[in-house]
Write an enzyme that holds these catalytic residues in place. Structure first.
Site, PDB file in Angstrom:
ATOM      1  N   ARG A  57      56.577  60.127  33.799  1.00 48.95           N
ATOM      2  CA  ARG A  57      57.510  61.077  34.386  1.00 48.95           C
ATOM      3  C   ARG A  57      57.986  62.133  33.387  1.00 48.95           C
ATOM      4  O   ARG A  57      58.955  62.833  33.624  1.00 48.95           O
ATOM      5  CB  ARG A  57      58.674  60.360  35.066  1.00 48.95           C
ATOM      6  CG  ARG A  57      59.579  59.572  34.165  1.00 48.95           C
ATOM      7  CD  ARG A  57      60.600  58.817  35.006  1.00 48.95           C
ATOM      8  NE  ARG A  57      61.827  58.674  34.277  1.00 48.95           N
ATOM      9  CZ  ARG A  57      62.716  57.705  34.490  1.00 48.95           C
ATOM     10  NH1 ARG A  57      62.487  56.804  35.436  1.00 48.95           N
ATOM     11  NH2 ARG A  57      63.819  57.647  33.814  1.00 48.95           N
ATOM     12  N   ASP A 116      57.576  58.506  42.387  1.00 44.38           N
ATOM     13  CA  ASP A 116      57.157  57.371  43.222  1.00 44.38           C
ATOM     14  C   ASP A 116      56.611  57.790  44.592  1.00 44.38           C
ATOM     15  O   ASP A 116      55.935  57.009  45.255  1.00 44.38           O
ATOM     16  CB  ASP A 116      58.324  56.400  43.425  1.00 44.38           C
ATOM     17  CG  ASP A 116      58.900  55.888  42.119  1.00 44.38           C
ATOM     18  OD1 ASP A 116      58.153  55.894  41.111  1.00 44.38           O
ATOM     19  OD2 ASP A 116      60.072  55.498  42.087  1.00 44.38           O
ATOM     20  N   ARG A 118      35.450  45.120  27.956  1.00 43.31           N
ATOM     21  CA  ARG A 118      36.679  44.365  28.201  1.00 43.31           C
ATOM     22  C   ARG A 118      37.211  44.551  29.622  1.00 43.31           C
ATOM     23  O   ARG A 118      36.903  45.532  30.296  1.00 43.31           O
ATOM     24  CB  ARG A 118      37.776  44.852  27.263  1.00 43.31           C
ATOM     25  CG  ARG A 118      37.729  44.193  25.925  1.00 43.31           C
ATOM     26  CD  ARG A 118      38.828  44.744  25.042  1.00 43.31           C
ATOM     27  NE  ARG A 118      38.798  44.065  23.754  1.00 43.31           N
ATOM     28  CZ  ARG A 118      39.253  44.593  22.643  1.00 43.31           C
ATOM     29  NH1 ARG A 118      39.767  45.810  22.635  1.00 43.31           N
ATOM     30  NH2 ARG A 118      39.205  43.913  21.522  1.00 43.31           N
TER      31      ARG A 118
END
Ligand code: F6P
Length: 357
Positions: free
Chosen positions: A284, A136, A171
């Site tokens: 991760r 993070d 898309r």
């Protein structure tokens, strides 16, 4: 003789093994005799005295390996002072085990929650040195955490893969990126993957502006749009709610995560099919990238040096490309968030990337 305890705590990430290897290599390469006590599954191992004696050989061949040879678990700080289900006082148990083994220091590899507990143990008189791990990148006191660059690589590859199929099918695609309450990962992977729209927790979005950004792209001839959405992204309306109100809304929500809600709202506004891709825990997992191998090795080695010098109560981190030691009390309980005024945001906006604000 130095007796060193070591543990890896919280959600794992790449380069945990590389960091431990760096630390142990630094210790075993010195003239000091060392004993290494590896606590299993984070603070749980320290609480219940579950450990393995480790030698230099245990750290051989693990530089490139993802995960952690010690295992990891979450021991929430919120309840650390509460007794466990058998009435055991967790903080006292950790102190007792540290003392019983006659440890000189405990090395903790962890993220935000783990740093709060590490600082508590420091306040309780234990010698602690920590290393900043998390994909993070939200730990205060260091420009970067290890695991982050590896996760940026994986999230970027996910966006790259979505890019080709989005282009073929014309898309709108949302790629949901991890990062907990911060947007470091979504911001960096979003720019690296050429996302057209990046939504971060630090910059609450207006869904109409997000829809408008897609419309403008389509008017200019682009048939597809890629959104990199942080898992913690939040709308302007929800950003006004109290923590409690927000929690209640999330509990009652029919969507598994914010990206599905955004997809539904955009489909409604644009009368278009909007697809969601969630790379999730792949971000991760796997082998650390070369940057993280080097970075974690450096941090490990510097942590080893602090231990040999008897300098305790610090996290090793990086500031302006130099390895630094930061007092634990400065790190614990503080989140490092993306500054909405940072130049990287301005540069991204100048390139036409929308943040939905
Ligand atoms: O802190 C790393 C992280 O992967 C976050 O990005 C994510 O929000 C969280 O952990 C997931 O936690 P858990 O492993 O408890 O599901």
């Amino acid at each position: 003789m130095k007796k060193i305890g070591m543990l890896t705590s919280g959600g794992d990430c790449q380069a945990l093994n590389a960091a431990m290897r760096g630390l142990v290599k630094c210790l075993t390469n010195s003239s000091e005799d060392v004993e290494i006590y590896g606590f299993l599954e984070g603070y749980r191992g320290l609480i219940y005295g579950d450990y393995r004696m480790l030698s230099g050989r245990d750290f051989s061949g693990i530089l490139t390996k993802g995960g952690t040879i010690l295992g990891s678990s979450r021991t929430p700080f919120k309840t650390i002072k509460e007794p466990d289900e058998n009435g055991i006082n967790k903080v006292e148990a950790m102190k007792d085990n540290y003392k019983k083994l006659g440890l000189d220091c405990l090395a903790v590899l962890g993220g935000n929650g783990s740093h709060k507990t590490a600082n508590l143990l420091r306040e309780e008189g234990l010698n602690i040195v920590t290393l900043p791990k998390t994909i993070d990148n939200d730990l205060y006191g260091t420009d970067m955490t290890f695991g982050f660059q590896s996760a940026v690589n994986i999230a970027t590859e996910a966006i790259d893969c979505i890019h080709t199929t989005a282009a073929s099918h014309g898309r709108v695609f949302i790629v949901e990126i991890m990062g907990h309450k911060t947007g470091w990962l979504a911001l960096n992977a979003g720019i690296a993957g050429g996302a057209d729209i990046i939504l971060l927790p630090e910059i609450p979005y207006d869904i109409k502006k997000v829809a408008k950004a897609i419309e403008v792209r389509h008017e200019k001839g682009s048939k597809f749009t890629i959104l990199a959405v942080a898992e913690g992204a939040i709308s302007k309306e929800k950003a006004l709610l109290t923590k409690k109100e927000l929690k209640e809304q999330m509990k009652a929500s029919k969507y598994p995560s914010v990206s599905y809600e955004i997809a539904d709202e955009l489909s409604e506004l644009l009368k278009l099919d909007v697809r969601v891709a969630v790379p999730g825990y792949t971000q991760r997992g796997g082998s650390p990238c070369p940057y993280d191998r080097v970075f974690a090795s450096r941090l490990g080695s510097e942590a080893g040096k602090l231990i040999l010098e008897g300098q305790y109560g610090f996290m090793v981190g990086i500031k302006n490309r130099e390895i630094v030691k930061v007092p634990l009390e400065e790190v614990a309980g503080r989140l490092k968030t993306v500054d909405p005024q940072a130049s990287i945001i301005k540069e991204a906006k100048m390139m036409g990337i929308s943040f939905g604000d």
